[in-house]
Design an enzyme around this catalytic site. Structure first.
Site, PDB file in Angstrom:
ATOM      1  N   TYR A 144     -29.529  27.601  21.000  1.00 24.18           N
ATOM      2  CA  TYR A 144     -28.315  26.930  20.553  1.00 24.18           C
ATOM      3  C   TYR A 144     -28.296  26.947  19.032  1.00 24.18           C
ATOM      4  O   TYR A 144     -29.292  26.623  18.389  1.00 24.18           O
ATOM      5  CB  TYR A 144     -28.293  25.481  21.055  1.00 24.18           C
ATOM      6  CG  TYR A 144     -27.100  24.680  20.592  1.00 24.18           C
ATOM      7  CD1 TYR A 144     -25.806  25.016  21.008  1.00 24.18           C
ATOM      8  CD2 TYR A 144     -27.253  23.585  19.747  1.00 24.18           C
ATOM      9  CE1 TYR A 144     -24.706  24.272  20.591  1.00 24.18           C
ATOM     10  CE2 TYR A 144     -26.155  22.839  19.326  1.00 24.18           C
ATOM     11  CZ  TYR A 144     -24.883  23.183  19.755  1.00 24.18           C
ATOM     12  OH  TYR A 144     -23.801  22.444  19.340  1.00 24.18           O
ATOM     13  N   ASP A 239     -33.256  30.019  13.039  1.00 22.58           N
ATOM     14  CA  ASP A 239     -32.591  28.727  13.127  1.00 22.58           C
ATOM     15  C   ASP A 239     -33.669  27.677  13.352  1.00 22.58           C
ATOM     16  O   ASP A 239     -34.191  27.524  14.456  1.00 22.58           O
ATOM     17  CB  ASP A 239     -31.557  28.717  14.261  1.00 22.58           C
ATOM     18  CG  ASP A 239     -30.834  27.380  14.359  1.00 22.58           C
ATOM     19  OD1 ASP A 239     -31.273  26.410  13.706  1.00 22.58           O
ATOM     20  OD2 ASP A 239     -29.830  27.311  15.089  1.00 22.58           O
ATOM     21  N   LYS A 267     -31.449  18.392  11.024  1.00 25.96           N
ATOM     22  CA  LYS A 267     -32.214  17.317  11.655  1.00 25.96           C
ATOM     23  C   LYS A 267     -33.222  16.632  10.723  1.00 25.96           C
ATOM     24  O   LYS A 267     -32.825  15.775   9.954  1.00 25.96           O
ATOM     25  CB  LYS A 267     -32.813  17.831  12.973  1.00 25.96           C
ATOM     26  CG  LYS A 267     -31.674  18.208  13.931  1.00 25.96           C
ATOM     27  CD  LYS A 267     -32.033  18.525  15.346  1.00 25.96           C
ATOM     28  CE  LYS A 267     -30.764  18.643  16.187  1.00 25.96           C
ATOM     29  NZ  LYS A 267     -30.500  19.910  16.832  1.00 25.96           N
TER      30      LYS A 267
HETATM   31  C1  LIG Z   1     -29.154  20.662  16.755  1.00 23.60           C
HETATM   32  C2  LIG Z   1     -29.164  22.126  16.510  1.00 23.60           C
HETATM   33  C3  LIG Z   1     -28.098  22.781  15.874  1.00 23.60           C
HETATM   34  C4  LIG Z   1     -26.811  22.080  15.535  1.00 23.60           C
HETATM   35  O1  LIG Z   1     -26.979  21.065  14.621  1.00 23.60           O
HETATM   36  P1  LIG Z   1     -25.861  19.908  14.505  1.00 23.60           P
HETATM   37  O2  LIG Z   1     -26.314  19.091  13.356  1.00 23.60           O
HETATM   38  O3  LIG Z   1     -25.890  19.201  15.825  1.00 23.60           O
HETATM   39  O4  LIG Z   1     -24.555  20.580  14.281  1.00 23.60           O
HETATM   40  C5  LIG Z   1     -28.227  24.119  15.568  1.00 23.60           C
HETATM   41  N1  LIG Z   1     -29.345  24.790  15.878  1.00 23.60           N
HETATM   42  C6  LIG Z   1     -30.379  24.215  16.516  1.00 23.60           C
HETATM   43  C7  LIG Z   1     -31.600  25.009  16.812  1.00 23.60           C
HETATM   44  C8  LIG Z   1     -30.321  22.868  16.864  1.00 23.60           C
HETATM   45  O5  LIG Z   1     -31.342  22.313  17.522  1.00 23.60           O
END
Ligand SMILES: *Cc1c(COP(=O)(O)O)cnc(C)c1O
Length: 430
Positions: A144, A239, A267
């Site tokens: 994601y 990511d 995060k």
């Molecule tokens: C949480 C997450 C996102 C999206 O971040 P948001 O702050 O919720 O938009 C993108 N990539 C990864 C791997 C994530 O865990």
């Protein structure tokens, strides 16, 4: 009967907010039941509207690595708030946070701050396309990267073909350059590069995936991602919104020993405030506006309160021994869960890295999304609700990772294992 305040709030929320929540997984749709409305949090715990306490294993989905209400972070945020909420002009604290991030992630020479992981991943993608002048991108099933159009895509029908939108409102044209491959499948990866390598802008990956529970890239797979990108002039984008400063002080790239071209963070770097970032080598990053041709901007980017929170959080986690202690705690948890399951004859497998973990109701750890999704939902839901009833809050879906914070005590971990042991007995009986 006593009034269930969570139920009351959920009903009220649903009349004014779609599904009653501002992010879908909070709605408990996968596990059923009433979402808990949280009123306050401290350390390893939060409390719901019925004043029920939970040991918190989601930590706001990762950011709360120090636990809730860490005194140094609270102090930094309180001070920042009195100095103003937002200026729309640069501040010294943005430089300090950028310097702190770059010092810990050697693959990054420059960084741009934004407000969410979605925004960071979307911007990294645009930068990769702008910097290479190419269109195609690779992503993997089960990873994601936020909800930008081009990344909301499921696999196509054939090997290494372009995907289909997974969301309403995304025209097929928006994902027509996105190739979705199976995670950990080296042969598919090689075929995709053989077919489309000369127009490949980037490959984006969660190198330790936390959005299909917890699945690691195998060392060979991670190495081939790097090699094929280099060979074909595509950018390797890690990511690390979830894994950055969570699996270790240097992220998944530090754990795997692989240097990506671009890194996406979020995060933990905001410590619970809206803050995310993307960065990489100077020559690529300087293609961004205002000096380069790739446009990217944000009214609240580098917000002074969020950067204060992030900086205070990074200061704490960079202290010697932080990740050793956090990893040991997380291992105690997962190993305890595993032996409790083993004792009852419940098939169970666990994985963890730093303060991030996953567990599966299988004997073997899955290698890809398709295998994760073969989990028996009913059994997972029994485990989830059993833990919730016993004051332990894990992610309300089987495709999510879990998070331990520095505030979790040995007693919290032991209580969690004991709660799970009772549910394993029920699972074993069926
Ligand atoms: C949480 C997450 C996102 C999206 O971040 P948001 O702050 O919720 O938009 C993108 N990539 C990864 C791997 C994530 O865990």
């Amino acid at each position: 009967m006593t009034i269930d305040n969570n139920q009351r709030l959920f009903e009220r929320a649903r009349t004014v907010i779609p599904g009653g929540v501002n992010s879908p997984v909070r709605a408990f749709k996968a596990v059923g039941g009433t979402p808990r409305f949280i009123t306050r949090a401290q350390g390893a715990y939060f409390w719901d509207a019925n004043d029920q306490r939970y040991i918190d294993y989601i930590g706001s989905w990762g950011p709360m690595i120090l636990g809730h209400g860490h005194p140094a972070v609270v102090e930094a945020v309180q001070k920042a708030v009195t100095e103003g909420f937002s200026y729309g002009a640069p501040t010294e604290r943005e430089i300090e946070l950028a310097e702190a991030i770059l010092a810990l992630v050697p693959s990054m020479e420059m960084v741009r701050l934004v407000s969410s992981g979605t925004e960071a991943a979307m911007s990294a993608l645009r930068l990769a396309r702008g910097a290479t002048g190419r269109k195609h991108i690779i992503k993997f099933e089960g990873c994601y990267h936020g909800h930008a159009d081009a990344l909301l895509v499921k696999a196509g029908s054939g090997l290494a073909t372009f995907g289909h939108p997974t969301s309403g409102g995304v025209p097929p044209e928006a994902v027509q350059h996105t190739i979705v491959l199976e995670y950990n499948n080296v042969a598919q990866l090689e075929e995709a590069f053989a077919l489309h390598g000369n127009d490949m802008a980037c490959l984006m990956i969660e190198a330790i995936a936390g959005n299909m529970n917890f699945v690691r890239a195998t060392p060979e797979f991670a190495r081939r991602c790097r090699e094929l990108c280099t060979q074909h002039g595509a950018l390797l984008v890690f990511d690390e919104v979830m894994t950055g400063f969570r699996v270790g002080l240097h992220g998944a790239q530090g754990v795997l020993g692989i240097t990506p071209d671009l890194t996406v963070l979020g995060k933990v770097i905001g410590g619970g405030m809206p803050l995310a970032a993307f960065g990489g080598p100077r020559a690529i990053m300087e293609q961004l506006a205002p000096i380069g041709a790739v446009y990217q901007a944000g009214t609240l980017s580098g917000n002074p309160v969020a950067t204060a929170c992030g900086l205070a959080t990074l200061t704490e986690i960079a202290k010697p021994g932080f990740y050793e202690a956090l990893s040991a705690k997380t291992r105690t948890l997962v190993e305890g869960l595993k032996s409790a399951a083993d004792a009852e004859g419940v098939p169970f497998s666990v994985a963890s890295e730093g303060g991030m973990f996953g567990f599966f109701l299988f004997d073997e750890l899955p290698q890809n999304y398709a295998t994760v999704m073969t989990t028996d939902n009913a059994r997972f839901n029994t485990l989830f609700h059993g833990l919730l009833d016993r004051g332990v809050y894990i992610a309300p879906a089987l495709y999510e990772a879990g998070f331990v914070s520095a505030a979790h005590s040995d007693a919290d971990i032991a209580a969690t294992i004991e709660a799970a042991r009772q549910i394993f007995k029920t699972l074993a009986a069926h």
